[in-house]
Structure formats: C-alpha cells, structure tokens
Design a protein around this motif. Structure first.
Motif, PDB file in Angstrom:
ATOM      1  N   THR A  35      35.219  45.640  34.956  1.00 49.84           N
ATOM      2  CA  THR A  35      34.707  44.417  34.917  1.00 49.84           C
ATOM      3  C   THR A  35      33.622  44.547  34.005  1.00 49.84           C
ATOM      4  OG1 THR A  35      33.187  44.656  36.749  1.00 49.84           O
ATOM      5  CG2 THR A  35      35.497  43.723  37.296  1.00 49.84           C
ATOM      6  N   TYR A  36      33.338  43.578  33.292  1.00 50.49           N
ATOM      7  CA  TYR A  36      31.945  43.367  32.560  1.00 50.49           C
ATOM      8  C   TYR A  36      30.731  42.782  33.648  1.00 50.49           C
ATOM      9  CZ  TYR A  36      34.917  43.383  28.456  1.00 50.49           C
ATOM     10  OH  TYR A  36      36.064  43.673  27.411  1.00 50.49           O
ATOM     11  N   THR A  37      29.574  43.268  33.202  1.00 45.83           N
ATOM     12  CA  THR A  37      28.476  43.058  33.842  1.00 45.83           C
ATOM     13  C   THR A  37      28.106  41.581  33.644  1.00 45.83           C
ATOM     14  OG1 THR A  37      26.947  44.067  32.373  1.00 45.83           O
ATOM     15  CG2 THR A  37      27.912  45.535  34.262  1.00 45.83           C
ATOM     16  N   ARG A  38      27.120  41.202  34.217  1.00 48.88           N
ATOM     17  CA  ARG A  38      26.630  39.852  33.728  1.00 48.88           C
ATOM     18  C   ARG A  38      25.816  39.913  32.671  1.00 48.88           C
ATOM     19  NH1 ARG A  38      26.085  35.043  36.231  1.00 48.88           N
ATOM     20  NH2 ARG A  38      26.887  35.787  38.111  1.00 48.88           N
ATOM     21  N   GLU A  40      26.685  41.982  30.152  1.00 45.94           N
ATOM     22  CA  GLU A  40      27.859  42.357  29.053  1.00 45.94           C
ATOM     23  C   GLU A  40      28.273  40.990  28.767  1.00 45.94           C
ATOM     24  OE1 GLU A  40      28.941  46.795  29.873  1.00 45.94           O
ATOM     25  OE2 GLU A  40      29.983  45.361  30.886  1.00 45.94           O
ATOM     26  N   MET A  41      28.429  40.174  29.751  1.00 45.70           N
ATOM     27  CA  MET A  41      29.219  38.852  29.633  1.00 45.70           C
ATOM     28  C   MET A  41      28.441  37.726  28.752  1.00 45.70           C
ATOM     29  SD  MET A  41      32.173  38.376  30.526  1.00 45.70           S
ATOM     30  CE  MET A  41      32.030  36.948  29.914  1.00 45.70           C
ATOM     31  N   GLY A  42      26.998  37.966  28.904  1.00 48.52           N
ATOM     32  CA  GLY A  42      26.100  37.336  28.229  1.00 48.52           C
ATOM     33  C   GLY A  42      26.470  37.335  26.684  1.00 48.52           C
ATOM     34  N   ARG A  43      26.768  38.932  26.243  1.00 46.07           N
ATOM     35  CA  ARG A  43      26.616  39.268  25.084  1.00 46.07           C
ATOM     36  C   ARG A  43      28.025  38.945  24.378  1.00 46.07           C
ATOM     37  NH1 ARG A  43      24.662  44.564  26.776  1.00 46.07           N
ATOM     38  NH2 ARG A  43      26.405  45.451  26.201  1.00 46.07           N
ATOM     39  N   VAL A  44      29.133  39.195  25.203  1.00 44.40           N
ATOM     40  CA  VAL A  44      30.445  38.643  24.755  1.00 44.40           C
ATOM     41  C   VAL A  44      30.632  37.241  24.471  1.00 44.40           C
ATOM     42  CG1 VAL A  44      32.697  38.237  25.595  1.00 44.40           C
ATOM     43  CG2 VAL A  44      31.708  40.382  25.997  1.00 44.40           C
ATOM     44  N   LEU A  45      29.840  36.274  25.172  1.00 42.18           N
ATOM     45  CA  LEU A  45      29.895  34.870  25.063  1.00 42.18           C
ATOM     46  C   LEU A  45      29.241  34.524  23.985  1.00 42.18           C
ATOM     47  CD1 LEU A  45      29.329  33.030  28.608  1.00 42.18           C
ATOM     48  CD2 LEU A  45      31.408  32.797  26.784  1.00 42.18           C
ATOM     49  N   ARG A  46      27.868  35.171  23.572  1.00 40.62           N
ATOM     50  CA  ARG A  46      27.091  34.962  22.347  1.00 40.62           C
ATOM     51  C   ARG A  46      27.954  35.404  21.201  1.00 40.62           C
ATOM     52  NH1 ARG A  46      24.387  31.279  21.489  1.00 40.62           N
ATOM     53  NH2 ARG A  46      25.997  31.263  19.714  1.00 40.62           N
ATOM     54  N   ALA A  47      28.728  36.544  21.343  1.00 39.61           N
ATOM     55  CA  ALA A  47      29.181  37.183  20.024  1.00 39.61           C
ATOM     56  C   ALA A  47      30.651  36.097  19.664  1.00 39.61           C
ATOM     57  CB  ALA A  47      29.725  38.241  20.451  1.00 39.61           C
ATOM     58  N   PHE A  61      35.975  29.663  29.088  1.00 36.87           N
ATOM     59  CA  PHE A  61      37.040  29.103  29.982  1.00 36.87           C
ATOM     60  C   PHE A  61      37.706  30.293  30.878  1.00 36.87           C
ATOM     61  CE2 PHE A  61      41.418  27.776  31.167  1.00 36.87           C
ATOM     62  CZ  PHE A  61      41.222  26.760  31.887  1.00 36.87           C
ATOM     63  N   LEU A  62      38.165  31.355  30.132  1.00 37.92           N
ATOM     64  CA  LEU A  62      38.813  32.496  30.654  1.00 37.92           C
ATOM     65  C   LEU A  62      37.594  33.243  31.790  1.00 37.92           C
ATOM     66  CD1 LEU A  62      40.716  34.161  27.844  1.00 37.92           C
ATOM     67  CD2 LEU A  62      41.675  32.702  29.448  1.00 37.92           C
ATOM     68  N   ALA A  63      36.577  33.314  31.411  1.00 36.37           N
ATOM     69  CA  ALA A  63      35.729  34.118  32.312  1.00 36.37           C
ATOM     70  C   ALA A  63      35.316  33.031  33.648  1.00 36.37           C
ATOM     71  CB  ALA A  63      34.272  34.458  31.490  1.00 36.37           C
ATOM     72  N   GLU A  64      35.139  32.058  33.479  1.00 37.64           N
ATOM     73  CA  GLU A  64      34.749  31.245  34.622  1.00 37.64           C
ATOM     74  C   GLU A  64      36.000  30.591  35.500  1.00 37.64           C
ATOM     75  OE1 GLU A  64      32.131  28.003  33.426  1.00 37.64           O
ATOM     76  OE2 GLU A  64      30.603  29.440  32.468  1.00 37.64           O
ATOM     77  N   THR A  65      37.332  30.679  34.864  1.00 32.53           N
ATOM     78  CA  THR A  65      38.158  30.201  35.966  1.00 32.53           C
ATOM     79  C   THR A  65      39.055  31.230  36.280  1.00 32.53           C
ATOM     80  OG1 THR A  65      39.650  29.840  33.869  1.00 32.53           O
ATOM     81  CG2 THR A  65      38.252  27.862  34.363  1.00 32.53           C
ATOM     82  N   GLY A  66      39.097  32.415  35.460  1.00 30.68           N
ATOM     83  CA  GLY A  66      39.904  33.542  35.864  1.00 30.68           C
ATOM     84  C   GLY A  66      41.322  33.233  35.410  1.00 30.68           C
ATOM     85  N   ALA A  67      41.479  32.271  34.367  1.00 28.09           N
ATOM     86  CA  ALA A  67      43.072  32.075  34.161  1.00 28.09           C
ATOM     87  C   ALA A  67      43.517  33.039  33.188  1.00 28.09           C
ATOM     88  CB  ALA A  67      43.030  30.939  33.175  1.00 28.09           C
ATOM     89  N   ARG A  68      44.773  33.144  33.050  1.00 30.26           N
ATOM     90  CA  ARG A  68      45.278  34.205  32.005  1.00 30.26           C
ATOM     91  C   ARG A  68      45.045  33.736  30.526  1.00 30.26           C
ATOM     92  NH1 ARG A  68      48.542  33.970  36.729  1.00 30.26           N
ATOM     93  NH2 ARG A  68      48.835  36.024  37.489  1.00 30.26           N
ATOM     94  N   ARG A  69      45.296  34.615  29.551  1.00 28.22           N
ATOM     95  CA  ARG A  69      45.145  34.249  28.183  1.00 28.22           C
ATOM     96  C   ARG A  69      46.248  33.408  27.909  1.00 28.22           C
ATOM     97  NH1 ARG A  69      45.977  40.022  25.471  1.00 28.22           N
ATOM     98  NH2 ARG A  69      46.840  40.043  27.484  1.00 28.22           N
ATOM     99  N   PRO A 183      36.772  37.484  39.459  1.00 28.46           N
ATOM    100  CA  PRO A 183      36.480  37.775  40.783  1.00 28.46           C
ATOM    101  C   PRO A 183      35.459  38.282  41.242  1.00 28.46           C
ATOM    102  CG  PRO A 183      38.495  38.811  39.712  1.00 28.46           C
ATOM    103  CD  PRO A 183      37.713  37.991  38.919  1.00 28.46           C
ATOM    104  N   SER A 184      34.820  39.180  40.414  1.00 31.79           N
ATOM    105  CA  SER A 184      33.677  40.311  40.967  1.00 31.79           C
ATOM    106  C   SER A 184      32.433  39.084  41.114  1.00 31.79           C
ATOM    107  CB  SER A 184      33.269  41.317  39.919  1.00 31.79           C
ATOM    108  OG  SER A 184      33.076  40.636  38.644  1.00 31.79           O
ATOM    109  N   MET A 185      32.472  38.450  40.000  1.00 31.05           N
ATOM    110  CA  MET A 185      31.199  37.173  40.224  1.00 31.05           C
ATOM    111  C   MET A 185      31.203  36.326  41.312  1.00 31.05           C
ATOM    112  SD  MET A 185      29.171  38.495  37.825  1.00 31.05           S
ATOM    113  CE  MET A 185      29.393  39.573  36.372  1.00 31.05           C
ATOM    114  N   PHE A 186      32.550  35.943  41.702  1.00 28.13           N
ATOM    115  CA  PHE A 186      33.056  34.919  42.540  1.00 28.13           C
ATOM    116  C   PHE A 186      32.589  35.420  44.075  1.00 28.13           C
ATOM    117  CE2 PHE A 186      35.889  33.169  45.679  1.00 28.13           C
ATOM    118  CZ  PHE A 186      35.817  31.699  45.246  1.00 28.13           C
ATOM    119  N   LEU A 187      33.057  36.798  44.084  1.00 28.43           N
ATOM    120  CA  LEU A 187      32.887  37.194  45.565  1.00 28.43           C
ATOM    121  C   LEU A 187      31.301  37.708  45.954  1.00 28.43           C
ATOM    122  CD1 LEU A 187      35.984  39.773  45.868  1.00 28.43           C
ATOM    123  CD2 LEU A 187      35.549  37.545  46.907  1.00 28.43           C
ATOM    124  N   ALA A 188      30.586  37.946  44.549  1.00 26.81           N
ATOM    125  CA  ALA A 188      29.159  38.195  44.908  1.00 26.81           C
ATOM    126  C   ALA A 188      28.476  36.805  45.497  1.00 26.81           C
ATOM    127  CB  ALA A 188      28.377  38.695  43.617  1.00 26.81           C
TER     128      ALA A 188
END
Length: 235
Positions: A35-38, A40-47, A61-69, A183-188
C-alpha cells in the motif's frame, strides 16, 4: 495458457480440438499486500492533479472508493447519485452497457470532498461517462477510455517521486495499489471487515481476510467475547 488459447479459438468459431487438460496443483505463496502511506498518497494526488485535473480526480476516486480501474473508466453518470453521496457498482450489463465488472453489485459512499469535485467536473461535461476522455487528438473527446491511461499514471509517479525529499524510497506500483491502500486506511478508521468486504465487492471472504492484519489489535478484541461458568454444585 493452452486452455485460454483454445477457448478464444472456439469463441472465434475456429475449428479446434477440445482436449481434457489437467492442471497441476502448485502451492502458491500469497504476496504481501503493498500500500501507499498517507504521505505518499498526498504526493500521488498532487502529482496526478498536476498531470491533469481530471486525471487527479480519477485517482482520488480510486483511492477513496477502492474501485477497480476498469470500474472507474466505465462508470456511467447514471450510476452516480451525488445528492445521496453514493455510487453504484454493478455486476451485470444493461442493454446499453457493454461492460461487466468482476464483482457483485455494491453501493459505495462518496466523501464530501469527492462529491464536490465530481459535481463540478460533471457539470463541465455533457458526456454520459463520469471520467470521459478530455483530449480530442483522435476525435475521442467525451467518449469513455478504451484502456487505462498508462502514460498519465507513469507521469504522475515520476512527479510524485520528484516531490519527495532526498533519501526517500521511490514510489512504484500500478494503480491497483490504490485499491489496497483504501482498505488499509479504512480499517485504521473503522475496524470492520464485513463493511470493508461490501465496499470492495469481494466475492469471497478469503480476499478480505488479506487485510485482517491491518486491524488495530484485531485479535485482542476477541478476548473474553465468549466465556462460560460452570453450574454451582447443589447440596
């Protein structure tokens, strides 16, 4: 591979043999869920937003819903209810939809930020698709993506790594890692495997159990759940 080749040949109505193929059972070692850390996700979204605002929204949308591409790029507007902050992922194609997802029907909630961003994006487009092609190089503007935009994802990862400080481990992986990150963020925040299975649309509990180790003190909560006392002796 041979089974797939012969099945495709039969689909094309090419005369071919139908042998009985026995598969050798080989033990498979389950790969660790990456998984990506929080941060790393901030950098991915910014980029991703730097690459293009629409691509940034798609990644969010993918990161927050867990939907497939494929579920995202084939998502019609009719499946999104912004007032209810809900998106419906379907498993069977309608007459006007030639795409079929790999999981069961499910409804996924949308965050307030995602609702706001989707409302603005969908207001700027008349396309029937939530995430349509925006460029018109091949006269495809407004149509749905035929395939996931690999080039945009590669550029986003390069930009994300450039945003990191020196000595930071380079980020790698395909967008499917976003489906593991969710899911890693969800379960936390909400340690509920049953709810997670419904959100991700897992067809079998064994898939969801891959994330059980991410539950905070996931075994400690089972202590003293079931206890018994013997019946007092009578005189």
């Amino acid at each position: 591979v041979l089974s797939a080749v012969l099945a495709f040949a039969r689909h094309l109505r090419v005369p071919c043999a139908t042998p009985k193929i026995k598969r050798f059972s080989t033990p498979k070692k389950k790969a660790a869920v990456r998984t990506y850390t929080r941060e790393e996700m901030g950098r991915v979204l910014r980029a991703a937003y730097d690459v293009h605002k629409d691509f940034g929204l798609l990644v969010k949308f993918l990161a927050e819903t867990g939907a497939r591409r494929s579920e995202a790029i084939n998502l019609p507007r009719s499946r999104v209810d912004l007032d209810a902050a809900m998106v419906k992922i379907w498993s069977e194609s309608d007459e006007d939809e030639d795409y079929e997802v790999k999981s069961r029907d499910r409804e996924v909630t949308l965050s307030d930020g995602l609702v706001t961003a989707l409302r603005q994006s969908m207001a700027e487009s008349t396309s029937p698709w939530v995430f349509p092609v925006r460029t018109n190089r091949m006269h495809t503007a407004g149509e749905r993506y035929a395939n996931w935009p690999k080039g945009s994802w590669a550029r986003a990862l390069r930009r994300a790594n450039a945003l990191a400080g020196p000595g930071t481990r380079p980020m790698t992986g395909w967008p499917h890692r976003l489906r593991h990150t969710d899911p890693s963020m969800f379960l936390a925040a909400k340690p509920d495997l049953f709810a997670l299975a419904r959100v991700l649309g897992h067809s079998h509990s064994r898939v969801t159990e891959l994330y059980a180790h991410l539950l905070p003190d996931h075994l400690a909560t089972t202590r003293n759940v079931v206890t018994f006392e013997d019946v007092p002796a009578t005189t």
